[in-house]
Design an enzyme around this catalytic site. Structure first.
Site, PDB file in Angstrom:
ATOM      1  N   SER A   1      -2.567   8.129  12.848  1.00 13.49           N
ATOM      2  CA  SER A   1      -3.640   8.304  11.864  1.00 13.49           C
ATOM      3  C   SER A   1      -3.318   7.518  10.585  1.00 13.49           C
ATOM      4  CB  SER A   1      -3.782   9.806  11.568  1.00 13.49           C
ATOM      5  OG  SER A   1      -4.403  10.039  10.343  1.00 13.49           O
TER       6      SER A   1
ATOM      7  N   ASP B   1       0.866  -1.182   0.000  1.00 19.22           N
ATOM      8  CA  ASP B   1       0.000   0.000   0.000  1.00 19.22           C
ATOM      9  C   ASP B   1       0.904   1.233   0.000  1.00 19.22           C
ATOM     10  OD1 ASP B   1      -2.143   1.688   0.308  1.00 19.22           O
ATOM     11  OD2 ASP B   1      -2.981   0.639   2.044  1.00 19.22           O
ATOM     12  N   LYS B   2       0.371   2.327  -0.516  1.00 17.02           N
ATOM     13  CA  LYS B   2       1.184   3.547  -0.600  1.00 17.02           C
ATOM     14  C   LYS B   2       0.435   4.700   0.038  1.00 17.02           C
ATOM     15  CE  LYS B   2       1.959   7.451  -3.174  1.00 17.02           C
ATOM     16  NZ  LYS B   2       1.071   8.528  -3.606  1.00 17.02           N
ATOM     17  N   HIS B   3       1.156   5.580   0.710  1.00 15.53           N
ATOM     18  CA  HIS B   3       0.504   6.752   1.307  1.00 15.53           C
ATOM     19  C   HIS B   3       1.391   7.976   1.145  1.00 15.53           C
ATOM     20  CE1 HIS B   3      -2.351   8.639   4.151  1.00 15.53           C
ATOM     21  NE2 HIS B   3      -1.310   9.399   4.437  1.00 15.53           N
ATOM     22  N   SER B   4       0.766   9.067   0.683  1.00 13.37           N
ATOM     23  CA  SER B   4       1.496  10.336   0.636  1.00 13.37           C
ATOM     24  C   SER B   4       0.938  11.215   1.745  1.00 13.37           C
ATOM     25  CB  SER B   4       1.272  10.989  -0.730  1.00 13.37           C
ATOM     26  OG  SER B   4       1.445  12.383  -0.633  1.00 13.37           O
TER      27      SER B   4
ATOM     28  N   THR C   1      -6.763  12.009  -4.389  1.00 10.02           N
ATOM     29  CA  THR C   1      -6.785  11.087  -5.531  1.00 10.02           C
ATOM     30  C   THR C   1      -8.217  10.793  -5.989  1.00 10.02           C
ATOM     31  OG1 THR C   1      -4.746  10.077  -4.806  1.00 10.02           O
ATOM     32  CG2 THR C   1      -6.156   8.723  -6.188  1.00 10.02           C
TER      33      THR C   1
ATOM     34  N   LYS D   1      -4.840   3.419   9.461  1.00  9.57           N
ATOM     35  CA  LYS D   1      -5.628   3.198   8.232  1.00  9.57           C
ATOM     36  C   LYS D   1      -4.975   2.133   7.369  1.00  9.57           C
ATOM     37  CE  LYS D   1      -5.711   7.678   7.582  1.00  9.57           C
ATOM     38  NZ  LYS D   1      -5.865   9.069   7.210  1.00  9.57           N
ATOM     39  N   LYS D   2      -3.643   2.174   7.294  1.00  8.58           N
ATOM     40  CA  LYS D   2      -2.922   1.165   6.491  1.00  8.58           C
ATOM     41  C   LYS D   2      -3.108  -0.220   7.105  1.00  8.58           C
ATOM     42  CE  LYS D   2      -2.346   3.833   3.980  1.00  8.58           C
ATOM     43  NZ  LYS D   2      -2.753   3.863   2.611  1.00  8.58           N
TER      44      LYS D   2
ATOM     45  N   ARG E   1      -9.359  16.710  15.198  1.00  9.85           N
ATOM     46  CA  ARG E   1      -8.030  17.342  15.089  1.00  9.85           C
ATOM     47  C   ARG E   1      -8.066  18.509  14.122  1.00  9.85           C
ATOM     48  NH1 ARG E   1      -4.533  12.982  12.935  1.00  9.85           N
ATOM     49  NH2 ARG E   1      -2.907  14.556  12.950  1.00  9.85           N
TER      50      ARG E   1
HETATM   51  N1  URA Z   1      -2.575  12.385   6.598  1.00 15.44           N
HETATM   52  C1  URA Z   1      -3.304  11.536   7.377  1.00 15.44           C
HETATM   53  O1  URA Z   1      -3.833  10.541   6.904  1.00 15.44           O
HETATM   54  N2  URA Z   1      -3.421  11.825   8.695  1.00 15.44           N
HETATM   55  C2  URA Z   1      -2.860  12.899   9.260  1.00 15.44           C
HETATM   56  O2  URA Z   1      -2.996  13.085  10.443  1.00 15.44           O
HETATM   57  C3  URA Z   1      -2.118  13.782   8.435  1.00 15.44           C
HETATM   58  C4  URA Z   1      -1.981  13.490   7.103  1.00 15.44           C
END
Ligand code: URA
Length: 435
Positions: free
Chosen positions: A184, A81-84, A121, A188-189, A169
């Site tokens: 956070s 999985d990828k996250h930016s 995205t 999710k990942k 937040r």
């Molecule tokens: N991206 C996220 O998914 N969570 C954060 O808290 C900040 C950036």
């Protein structure tokens, strides 16, 4: 365990450590709706100010991840999985997902909507007519199985406590905290079930992490927590002082992604996509080394196989696949254009990503609250990047807009976003890697 919300908040306020059980009971209480938002917010501020140590962070992340449904895949499929962490003009996911799948590694991507000046995205892909960006869990898993990739909006059933915390937040000044961002993202990942993660940690004016020291800390924390949770993981720190590529705007970024998938497109977008793809292919075991991953992914961009995979993904998700051959015809375009020209000879020394992102939002291309709708047709084209030599009168940026009032608001940002000086160096795109 009985839970006293006030004592729990006071403990973090006084800089003490929470146990695993306390954090789990906290999340369970929140999920049952038995803790008011003002108490959750007070704890968030205490955690923002006093931090979470490594054990607390891991237990908090796990409790968030398991607050709802979770996905899982057989380990041997080694899904990455990828996250930016979010940027301006960041269309890498649109390229990376089909690219990595075309190289033979399965990849799944759950994305959130764009908020503020950073683009999402899901919003970008929704500018392709018909595109279904909200797959059910079964559709999502079946598609990854059949064509090797899928991109979908984050299901509210996965890590729902994280969604609740993020919303609070966002309105309590507690977003830019390294432990809270780490929990956070990783929760999710973790709920998404992949075998490994690639994190693109953006650094610069258009990113959460404005300076390199903070970006390095976040990159390291993401790796440390993911590894403790048994995942393979790489963080790449990349420049977000100026936007990525040539175009900023939802449908325009789809066009740029198609260009890159066709073996063309701006060199910085291509370079970043190839770098991230090489790490992902190495983590999934498809490539034995980073260099082998780079060679595989370069070939897939240049021989048309990555573009073909993107077409398959669009067809599977019910989008109009003629966008691949005739993007200009299929994608929405703004009605008018406004050019910004250099007032002197010299070198472009500033192209501020934050101001450009805000400029796009003012045109209607981004949202301030999750309920705002997006105009996919508006865009900003960057005809030069930092370090380029320019002459007086050269067009630096073009703004594509639909309403004069929005153009005027956007110009308040865009007119301040650039500078031409006597000297300027090109910026380094890939700043560092933590693995
Ligand atoms: N991206 C996220 O998914 N969570 C954060 O808290 C900040 C950036």
């Amino acid at each position: 365990m009985t839970f006293n919300g006030i004592e729990f908040i006071e403990k973090k306020r006084d800089g003490l450590r929470h146990t695993r059980e306390e954090l789990q009971t906290f999340i369970d209480t929140v999920m049952r709706g038995e803790m008011p938002d003002y108490q959750i917010s007070a704890w968030l501020m205490a955690a923002f100010l006093n931090g979470l140590d490594d054990d607390e962070l891991m237990h908090f992340t796990q409790a968030l991840a398991h607050s709802g449904e979770t996905l899982s895949y057989p380990q041997e499929e080694r899904i990455i999985d990828k996250h930016s962490t979010g940027g301006v003009g960041d269309k890498t996911t649109l390229v990376l997902i089909p690219l990595v799948a075309a190289c033979g590694s399965s990849i799944s991507k759950l994305s959130g909507p764009g908020l503020g000046y950073t683009g999402g995205t899901i919003d970008k892909l929704e500018s392709i007519p018909g595109m279904n960006m909200h797959l059910s869990e079964i559709e999502f898993r079946d598609q990854v199985k059949s064509i090797g990739c899928a991109i979908s909006g984050h299901s509210h059933k996965l890590a729902p406590a994280e969604g609740k915390f993020y919303k609070l937040r966002d309105v309590t000044g507690t977003v830019p905290s390294i432990p809270l961002i780490t929990a956070s993202i990783v929760s999710k990942k973790l709920a998404g079930g992949a075998y490994g993660y690639l994190f693109d940690v953006k650094c610069g004016s258009g990113a959460f992490m404005k300076d390199i020291g903070e970006a390095r800390k976040l990159a390291q924390k993401l790796v440390d927590v993911s590894k403790k949770l048994g995942k393979v993981c790489v963080s790449v720190i990349t420049d977000m002082e100026q936007p990525l590529g040539e175009w900023v705007g939802n449908s325009a970024e789809v066009c740029e992604a198609i260009e890159v998938l066709s073996g063309r497109g701006p060199s910085d977008t291509r370079e970043l996509c190839l770098t991230l793809a090489a790490y992902m292919l190495n983590m999934s075991g498809r490539a034995n080394t980073y260099e082998e991953g780079l060679a595989l992914s370069s070939k897939a961009l240049d021989d048309g196989s990555a573009l073909k995979k993107f077409e398959e993904l669009i067809i599977e998700q019910k989008g109009d696949s003629s966008v691949i051959r005739e993007p200009e015809k299929v994608l929405p375009k703004a009605s008018s254009a406004y050019k910004i020209r250099s007032d002197r000879d010299g070198y472009l020394s500033k192209l501020d990503a934050l101001l450009i992102g805000e400029g796009l939002r003012a045109l209607g291309g981004g949202r301030l609250t999750l309920d705002d709708t997006i105009d996919p047709s508006v865009a900003i084209r960057l005809l030069h990047k930092v370090g380029d030599k320019v002459s007086e009168g050269d067009v630096l940026l073009t703004i594509y807009y639909n309403q004069d009032k929005q153009l005027q608001e956007s110009l308040l940002y865009i007119e301040k976003c650039w500078e031409v000086s006597n000297r300027a160096e090109k910026r380094k795109l890939i700043i560092d890697t933590v693995s």
